[in-house]
Design an enzyme around this catalytic site. Structure first.
Site, PDB file in Angstrom:
ATOM      1  N   GLY A 239       0.758  -1.237   0.000  1.00  0.00           N
ATOM      2  CA  GLY A 239       0.000   0.000   0.000  1.00  0.00           C
ATOM      3  C   GLY A 239       0.787   1.283   0.000  1.00  0.00           C
ATOM      4  CD  GLU A 275       0.451  -9.392   0.870  1.00  0.00           C
ATOM      5  OE1 GLU A 275      -0.505  -8.638   0.584  1.00  0.00           O
ATOM      6  OE2 GLU A 275       0.318 -10.433   1.521  1.00  0.00           O
ATOM      7  NE  ARG A 278      -0.995   2.537  -5.820  1.00  0.00           N
ATOM      8  CZ  ARG A 278      -2.165   2.651  -6.443  1.00  0.00           C
ATOM      9  NH1 ARG A 278      -2.232   3.352  -7.563  1.00  0.00           N
ATOM     10  NH2 ARG A 278      -3.253   2.093  -5.953  1.00  0.00           N
ATOM     11  CE1 TYR A 318     -10.051   2.889  -7.992  1.00  0.00           C
ATOM     12  CE2 TYR A 318      -8.150   2.803  -9.450  1.00  0.00           C
ATOM     13  CZ  TYR A 318      -9.090   2.162  -8.670  1.00  0.00           C
ATOM     14  OH  TYR A 318      -9.048   0.795  -8.563  1.00  0.00           O
ATOM     15  CB  CYS A 346     -18.809   7.244 -27.824  1.00  0.00           C
ATOM     16  SG  CYS A 346     -18.308   7.445 -29.544  1.00  0.00           S
ATOM     17  CD  GLU A 347     -19.034   5.543 -21.819  1.00  0.00           C
ATOM     18  OE1 GLU A 347     -19.541   6.347 -20.997  1.00  0.00           O
ATOM     19  OE2 GLU A 347     -19.493   4.413 -22.063  1.00  0.00           O
ATOM     20  CE1 TYR A 375      -3.611  -2.684  -8.754  1.00  0.00           C
ATOM     21  CE2 TYR A 375      -2.110  -0.941  -8.092  1.00  0.00           C
ATOM     22  CZ  TYR A 375      -2.712  -2.158  -7.856  1.00  0.00           C
ATOM     23  OH  TYR A 375      -2.402  -2.874  -6.716  1.00  0.00           O
TER      24      TYR A 375
END
Length: 421
Positions: A239, A275, A278, A318, A346-347, A375
């Site tokens: 994290g 762990e 990122r 996010y 198209c968003e 990610y």
């Protein structure tokens, strides 16, 4: 630190100019630096030097086989959250005793796969999972080493969608019930209690939540040992955040994180597992895209890229920030101005940045999204029937395509039209 620098006016990945990769692989593409992956893994390994420890790379951040092989060759363990990730870890030669199986929804088939193939431990997240694992393991005549994931109810002070350690989150067993559930585990056939697991969230930029959680884990270790459990391993999760924006203050260093671990649990004589995902992979990768059009709108300009939200979903999901830089280094004092950086999907959510102050760029220019190694590719899709984009690995002056862009024929052949149509 990463290994993406301007040299002779062009952004390079290690010793390879990005336009050279673009010419060979087409745009958009992801590119990863072997040197950065190596450096970041070693920072964590060195942070725990002198302690019995294993750095288990959280491969959900980036699970390309070539990336995994780089880390496996450095001695990394792997933190997996699915049967597919387990198979990937084994495919690059990681032995079962260096694989930790996490995740809140392990199936019996996944349990069986890991038990038969070899596993360091299961991080068990609920009583129903514990009972299922006992049934599977005893049915195979095997023993499943476990750590129960406890939820310490600690606010990680991160984005709500990546916080995992508060009481309202779906992860883990409430720490107040831990002794009860450990007693249940110890009485079950096919189960061996080996440790405690905790993970409070992702992209943490403050060490205080880690300290609070690990202090609770230390107290729980003493209580469980008093109850007769042989707690010899502590999985402290991952994290630790990375600096997505270059002008932001830097998050804590792995060395400082290691000092928190030593201070809170170092006296317990346990093997420590961490762990990170990122921080190892994030700044080791770029997403490189080409400007299709510069569109002048009413009151604002748009840079329309050939990369889209299906390639990099983080800004849409996010509201994540990625530094965006031109591949051709701007001259000192070059014109700059606010622009919306968007993709062709198209968003309205297909927007990477709003009114970002950038050097003037036009159609045909290459841009790079920094800190895109985690990610990014793993969360990509073929929405709008856009092919998955290539992944490239660089080492010194060499580069190789480590995931090819599929052809449209390959994409179409995955679908089947029933005979009755």
């Amino acid at each position: 630190m990463d290994h993406f620098l301007y040299r002779d006016g062009v952004l390079h990945a290690e010793d390879v100019p990005l336009p050279e990769i673009a010419a060979a692989a087409g745009t958009p593409f992801y590119v990863y630096s072997t040197a950065t992956l190596t450096r970041h893994f070693r920072l964590f390994d060195e942070a725990l030097a002198g302690m019995d420890h294993l750095v288990c790379y959280a491969m959900k951040a980036n699970s390309n086989l070539a990336v995994l092989r780089v880390l496996a060759d450095l001695g990394a363990g792997m933190d997996v959250v699915s049967g597919g990730e387990y198979r990937r870890a084994r495919a690059v030669g990681v032995p079962g005793d260096r694989i930790v199986f996490s995740g809140v929804g392990k199936t019996r088939a996944e349990m069986r796969l890991a038990l038969e193939g070899g596993i360091r431990q299961f991080n068990v997240e609920s009583e129903p999972e514990l009972l299922a694992l006992s049934d599977v393991a005893s049915g195979l005549g095997l023993t499943a080493p476990i750590a129960l994931r406890v939820n310490p109810d600690v606010d990680a002070r991160t984005h709500a969608k990546i916080a995992t350690g508060k009481s309202e989150n779906k992860f883990g067993i409430p720490i107040a019930r831990a002794r009860e559930v450990y007693a249940e585990a110890a009485a079950l056939p096919g189960i061996e209690v080996v440790g405690i697991d905790v993970h409070i969230g992702s992209q943490l930029t403050d060490l205080a939540p880690f300290e609070a959680a690990y202090t609770k884990v230390a107290d729980l270790t003493a209580a469980l040992r008093a109850d007769g459990h042989d707690i010899r391993r502590l999985d402290l999760g991952g994290g630790l955040g990375i600096p997505y924006a270059r002008d932001n203050s830097a998050p804590p260093l792995p060395l400082e994180y290691g000092e928190v671990i030593r201070r809170t649990v170092g006296h317990l004589g346990c093997e420590v597992e961490i762990e990170p995902g990122r921080l190892i992979a994030g700044n080791a990768g770029l997403l490189v895209s080409e400007v299709i059009y510069r569109k002048v709108g009413e009151g604002r300009d748009f840079l329309i890229l050939d990369a889209a939200m299906n390639d990099l979903i983080r800004p849409a999901m996010y509201d994540a920030w990625h530094d965006i830089v031109p591949v051709a280094e701007p001259a000192p004092g070059a014109e700059r101005g606010p622009v919306d950086v968007v993709g062709p999907v198209c968003e309205s959510g297909d927007t990477f940045a709003v009114q970002r102050d950038l050097p003037h760029m036009v159609a045909g220019d290459l841009v790079a999204f920094r800190s895109a190694g985690a990610y990014g590719a793993v969360m990509s899709s073929e929405y709008n029937s856009r092919p998955l984009i290539p992944e490239i690995l660089v080492k010194d002056e060499q580069f190789a395509v480590i995931r090819a862009r599929p052809s449209f024929d390959e994409m179409l052949k995955r679908d089947t039209i029933p005979e009755w149509l």
